[in-house]
Design a protein around this motif. Structure first.
Motif, mmCIF file in Angstrom:
data_model
loop_
_atom_site.group_PDB
_atom_site.id
_atom_site.type_symbol
_atom_site.label_atom_id
_atom_site.label_comp_id
_atom_site.label_asym_id
_atom_site.label_seq_id
_atom_site.Cartn_x
_atom_site.Cartn_y
_atom_site.Cartn_z
ATOM 1 N N GLN A 105 -68.198 -36.128 9.713
ATOM 2 C CA GLN A 105 -67.286 -37.242 9.483
ATOM 3 C C GLN A 105 -66.552 -37.091 8.155
ATOM 4 O OE1 GLN A 105 -69.845 -40.640 9.771
ATOM 5 N NE2 GLN A 105 -70.199 -40.404 11.956
ATOM 6 N N TYR B 254 -67.440 -43.975 4.424
ATOM 7 C CA TYR B 254 -66.772 -43.098 3.460
ATOM 8 C C TYR B 254 -65.260 -43.080 3.660
ATOM 9 C CZ TYR B 254 -65.046 -38.757 1.405
ATOM 10 O OH TYR B 254 -64.318 -37.835 0.704
ATOM 11 N N ARG B 255 -64.553 -43.132 2.545
ATOM 12 C CA ARG B 255 -63.109 -42.925 2.518
ATOM 13 C C ARG B 255 -62.803 -41.953 1.385
ATOM 14 N NH1 ARG B 255 -63.865 -44.837 6.585
ATOM 15 N NH2 ARG B 255 -62.910 -46.607 7.647
ATOM 16 N N VAL B 256 -61.797 -41.119 1.573
ATOM 17 C CA VAL B 256 -61.440 -40.142 0.537
ATOM 18 C C VAL B 256 -61.090 -40.892 -0.742
ATOM 19 C CG1 VAL B 256 -59.880 -38.282 -0.109
ATOM 20 C CG2 VAL B 256 -60.622 -38.521 2.264
ATOM 21 N N ASP C 53 -64.087 -34.139 8.402
ATOM 22 C CA ASP C 53 -62.933 -34.474 9.246
ATOM 23 C C ASP C 53 -61.907 -35.291 8.457
ATOM 24 O OD1 ASP C 53 -64.005 -33.134 11.358
ATOM 25 O OD2 ASP C 53 -64.777 -34.916 12.389
ATOM 26 N N GLN C 54 -62.389 -36.264 7.687
ATOM 27 C CA GLN C 54 -61.452 -37.047 6.876
ATOM 28 C C GLN C 54 -60.758 -36.180 5.834
ATOM 29 O OE1 GLN C 54 -62.187 -40.907 5.334
ATOM 30 N NE2 GLN C 54 -63.852 -41.347 6.742
ATOM 31 N N ASP D 188 -58.156 -34.030 7.543
ATOM 32 C CA ASP D 188 -56.957 -34.790 7.898
ATOM 33 C C ASP D 188 -56.054 -34.973 6.681
ATOM 34 O OD1 ASP D 188 -57.830 -34.954 10.478
ATOM 35 O OD2 ASP D 188 -58.671 -36.975 10.272
ATOM 36 N N PHE D 189 -56.654 -35.306 5.541
ATOM 37 C CA PHE D 189 -55.852 -35.469 4.321
ATOM 38 C C PHE D 189 -55.184 -34.154 3.934
ATOM 39 C CE2 PHE D 189 -55.866 -39.390 1.843
ATOM 40 C CZ PHE D 189 -56.616 -40.210 2.664
ATOM 41 N N SER E 108 -62.972 -27.517 9.797
ATOM 42 C CA SER E 108 -62.274 -28.711 9.308
ATOM 43 C C SER E 108 -61.051 -28.373 8.479
ATOM 44 C CB SER E 108 -63.237 -29.567 8.469
ATOM 45 O OG SER E 108 -63.698 -28.826 7.351
#
Length: 638
Positions: free
Chosen positions: A627, A384-386, A630-631, A634-635, A486
């Motif tokens: 996971q 996974y990516r935003v 968390d991403q 962070d963004f 988060s």
């Protein structure tokens, strides 16, 4: 965005030129009544019907049919017309049902001339009614809206017209029905030839979408007529209703991939129509959903016919004194049973063939689905990516039928959400819920709601979707902890009555400002600090911590919020709010009900099967949620 209306709900109309499509599964008569501000008709000349099929701004078909298209130009209606009501009635002498409750629920769609569907309304809850007011287009403060009505009349068209205030209603109804019987023009023009995909599926809006100057939102494939049982003594057609006509399985596969053992083409992920792979997969999933609904309906219809035929033949044997006893009676009964077994065996064979093909297609499509459509155990979530743009739909769970419980169809909902979500923490009528302790059921409901919230947050680009949480009693602290830790929440969960009131006040003011700006076309005049990002309000343990004012504010957000990007996710047991009585009925109806355990409370728009819904759940021991959060966190910090 297509709005799925419920009875009493309204929706703004962005266009004055409209196409109203009716799908009833059996012949119906369509008409329109042009009323004043209070809905009164000036006289019979204000009724548009097959005998007088056109008035300024409104044109209706000239005969009864299973599908209709009504053309409406609201800018061309007379200034005295403030309400256009769409009327449906069952004609006599067509061999169809005599009441709406005896067949699939009719569906009425309001769309633009380019094929974009603005609103759909499935008219459920009908029984002995033979005529009904389906919906109305009404003028309010210079703008037009559509309202889902669904008001039925057991007395048929005569009772409906009498209720509209027309004199000599029975005589007028007879003239209308007679004109419909004599009509010669087609109710709906035959569609132009369209390219089919490998499974023979093409959404009816495809032609309009391909010729439109811009890319409109593609609605789910429109409802169609349910299978009709064959006449007694007639042949049964076991052909799958969505297979390409005139082709044998082997011929259909001649130019495509290698066929499977049954002779059909090998399934390919994304072989439906669409501009992108995401859109093609979305249309393919909806095609599989419709295929499963129709092939199961054909099987059930064939079995019902076989049972009915067996009963008729046995009745004839028993009614003849000469065949009640002796060898002749035994022979007749054995022959009737043999014919019954043959019919059901052929129906089962056709069902097994179609289910095998759909299972093979599902095994190919499921691994190819993007994150928004995929199960939580799919490998796509490990990578996974935003995202940089929002998807066209999101998965809310799975659906299956008892004929093949292992064949799961993804339950996809279009984005942005047209309706809020309600995770029911009560027992309801679910057998699975009845076996659980109430505390465990509430825990599962909360976990399911958090899974929905995380997915909605994960499939939107960073900064374009926010979550607020109302947890008046603080009972959901552990479940909401990953969201808090988060840092993806817009603020800490609101607790206590004061926290509930503060959040609802902020959101109602925000919705008011955005609505006023949208109506005035003055988005640039919004306050500088107002963030236009979409918001999801998660309310846990409703109505705990809510007073009468807060309840009204929540109802307002449920009705008006989705149009300006404010959505509701409610976690509640309806029994806990019983003290409010019918005041909350519009709230429950305006939300899509989901359950934390399997339940068969959903119906398809084609034949009305009861589908078993299964909620999404994170695999045991999975760190996917952490996971993803968390991403996203962070963004947000960056």
């Amino acid at each position: 965005m297509t709005a799925e209306l419920v009875r009493g709900q309204n929706h703004p109309l962005p266009h004055t030129r409209l196409e109203i499509r009716v799908s009833a599964g059996h012949p119906v008569l369509a008409a329109a009544a042009l009323g004043d501000e209070e809905g009164r008709l000036a006289g019979p000349e204000a009724l548009v019907h097959p005998g007088a099929a056109a008035l300024p701004g409104v044109e209706v078909p000239r005969q009864a049919a299973a599908r209709h298209r009504l053309d409406v130009d609201l800018a061309a209606v007379r200034d005295t017309v403030h309400r256009v009501s769409v009327l449906l009635a069952l004609p006599a002498g067509t061999g169809g049902p005599t009441r709406f409750g005896a067949s699939a629920a009719p569906v009425v769609s309001v769309g633009a001339p380019d094929g974009t569907v603005i609103a759909d309304y499935t008219i459920t809850g009908l029984d002995r009614e033979a005529a009904l007011v389906a919906l109305e287009l009404y003028r309010r403060q210079g703008a037009w809206k559509v309202r889902a009505v669904g008001q039925g009349y057991e007395g048929g068209l005569a009772a409906l017209l009498a209720d509209q205030g027309l004199d000599r209603a029975a005589e007028l109804a007879g003239a209308v029905l007679e004109a419909a019987a004599e009509g010669q023009t087609p109710a709906v023009p035959a569609p132009a030839p369209r390219a089919a995909d490998a499974a023979g599926r093409v959404p009816e809006s495809e032609a309009a979408r391909l010729t439109a100057p811009t890319r409109p939102v593609v609605p789910p494939p429109p409802p169609a007529a349910p299978p009709v049982p064959p006449a007694p003594g007639g042949p049964i057609d076991y052909t799958h209703p969505r297979r390409r006509q005139g082709e044998t399985p082997t011929a259909a596969a001649a130019d495509g991939p290698a066929p499977d053992p049954a002779g059909f083409p090998a399934p390919v992920a994304g072989d439906a129509t669409g501009w992108t792979m995401e859109e093609r997969l979305y249309n393919q999933v909806w095609g599989m959903f419709e295929d499963l609904a129709r092939t199961t309906a054909a099987y059930r219809s064939a079995c019902d016919f076989a049972e009915s035929r067996l009963d008729q033949e046995l009745d004839r044997v028993l009614s003849d004194p000469r065949s009640r006893v002796g060898g002749a009676g035994d022979t007749a009964r054995a022959a009737a049973k043999a014919r019954h077994d043959e019919l059901t065996a052929r129906a089962q064979e056709a069902l097994d063939r179609d289910l095998a093909q759909l299972t093979a297609e599902s095994e190919v499509v499921e691994p190819a689905l993007p994150a928004a459509y995929a199960r939580w155990d799919s490998p796509v979530w490990q990578a996974y990516r935003v995202p940089t743009e929002a998807p066209m739909a999101v998965r809310l769970g799975d659906l299956h039928l008892p004929e093949r419980t292992g064949l799961r169809i993804p339950f996809l909902a279009r984005l942005p959400l047209a309706r809020g979500l309600w995770v029911d923490s009560g027992r309801g009528h679910s057998e699975a819920a009845a076996l659980l302790d109430p505390a465990e059921l509430r825990r599962l409901a909360l976990d399911s709601a958090v899974a929905h919230a995380v997915r909605l947050l994960a499939v939107h680009p960073a900064g374009t979707f926010r979550i607020r949480v109302v947890d008046a009693a603080g009972a959901g602290a552990s479940a909401f902890a990953p969201l808090v830790e988060s840092g993806v929440l817009a603020g800490p969960p609101a607790a206590g009555a004061a926290g509930v009131q503060a959040v609802l006040k902020q959101l109602t003011e925000r919705v008011d400002l955005l609505q006023m700006a949208a109506r005035a076309g003055a988005a640039e005049d919004l306050p500088p600090g107002l963030d236009a990002a979409e918001e999801l309000l998660v309310v846990h343990d409703f109505p705990h911590g809510f007073d009468d004012r807060s309840v009204n504010q929540l109802r307002y957000l449920a009705d008006e919020g989705p149009a300006v990007g404010t959505h509701l996710l409610l976690i509640a047991d309806r029994a806990d709010a019983a003290a409010y009585g019918p005041v909350l009925d519009p709230l429950w109806r305006s939300l899509t009900r989901l359950t934390p355990v399997p339940d068969d409370h959903l119906a398809d728009p084609w034949v009305g099967h009861a589908w078993t819904y299964e909620p999404p759940a994170f695999p045991a021991g999975s760190r996917v949620m952490r996971q993803v959060l968390d991403q996203l966190g962070d963004f947000r910090r960056q």
